[in-house]
Structure formats: structure tokens, C-alpha cells
Design a protein around this motif. Structure first.
Motif, mmCIF file in Angstrom:
data_model
loop_
_atom_site.group_PDB
_atom_site.id
_atom_site.type_symbol
_atom_site.label_atom_id
_atom_site.label_comp_id
_atom_site.label_asym_id
_atom_site.label_seq_id
_atom_site.Cartn_x
_atom_site.Cartn_y
_atom_site.Cartn_z
ATOM 1 N N LEU A 60 -14.498 33.238 -23.122
ATOM 2 C CA LEU A 60 -15.492 32.255 -22.673
ATOM 3 C C LEU A 60 -16.365 31.793 -23.827
ATOM 4 O O LEU A 60 -16.665 30.611 -23.969
ATOM 5 N N CYS A 64 -16.410 27.918 -25.096
ATOM 6 C CA CYS A 64 -17.635 27.147 -24.859
ATOM 7 C C CYS A 64 -18.484 26.953 -26.102
ATOM 8 O O CYS A 64 -19.454 26.204 -26.057
ATOM 9 N N GLU A 65 -18.161 27.597 -27.183
ATOM 10 C CA GLU A 65 -18.990 27.554 -28.385
ATOM 11 C C GLU A 65 -18.995 26.145 -28.993
ATOM 12 O O GLU A 65 -17.997 25.689 -29.528
#
Length: 92
Positions: A60, A64-65
Motif C-alpha cells: 500500500l 500510494c507514495e
């Protein structure tokens, strides 16, 4: 390596050692797949990593970074695959 040969670079970055070892062993047995281990980010150099296999939390974070490209240039275009050892059924 013949330039026409298919080569896929996969980084196995799973936090569970047994899961990482199993995934690495299975993928290394396949022709055309180059597998990098958990330390891939630190020493990947100019290698373009195309797929990252990670556990739930790390997957995740990587997916999402927003600054992933700046932090880890080798992962700029990588697809993230999350593999989790916990089973959860869908109730509907």
C-alpha cells in the motif's frame, strides 16, 4: 542475453522472510524473470524494476507514495502486487 529475449525484472520486497523466500524461489525458476531481493532498492543501480511484490502494508505504501519516483527512481514505473498470507473471506 539476446536483445529479442523477454526479460521481466521483479523485486520481491515482502516483509515476511518465508513468503519472500518462496516467492523468490518460484519466480527464479521461470525463464525470462530476473528476481531482486528485499535489498533491491539499495543496489538496483540503473536497473528498471517492472514489478514489485510486497506484503500488505509495504504494498500500500509503495502504491500510494506520491514521491515514489523521487525516493526510488528504479521503481518509477513499477507495478505493485500485494501478496498477503492472511486469509479473509468476503461476506455478502
Amino acid at each position: 542475453m539476446n536483445p529479442k529475449e523477454f526479460r521481466l525484472v521483479v523485486a520481491v520486497m515482502h516483509s515476511e522472510p518465508l513468503m519472500a523466500a518462496g516467492l523468490t524461489a518460484v519466480l527464479r525458476a521461470e525463464p525470462g524473470i530476473e528476481v531482486l531481493g528485499n535489498d533491491a532498492l539499495g543496489r538496483s543501480g540503473d536497473t528498471r524494476i517492472e514489478v514489485v511484490i510486497a506484503g500488505y502494508q509495504d504494498g500500500l505504501r509503495l502504491a500510494c507514495e506520491p514521491q515514489r519516483r523521487a525516493l526510488w527512481p528504479a521503481l518509477a514505473a513499477a507495478r505493485v502486487v500485494v501478496v498477503s498470507s492472511s486469509a479473509r473471506g468476503h461476506r455478502g
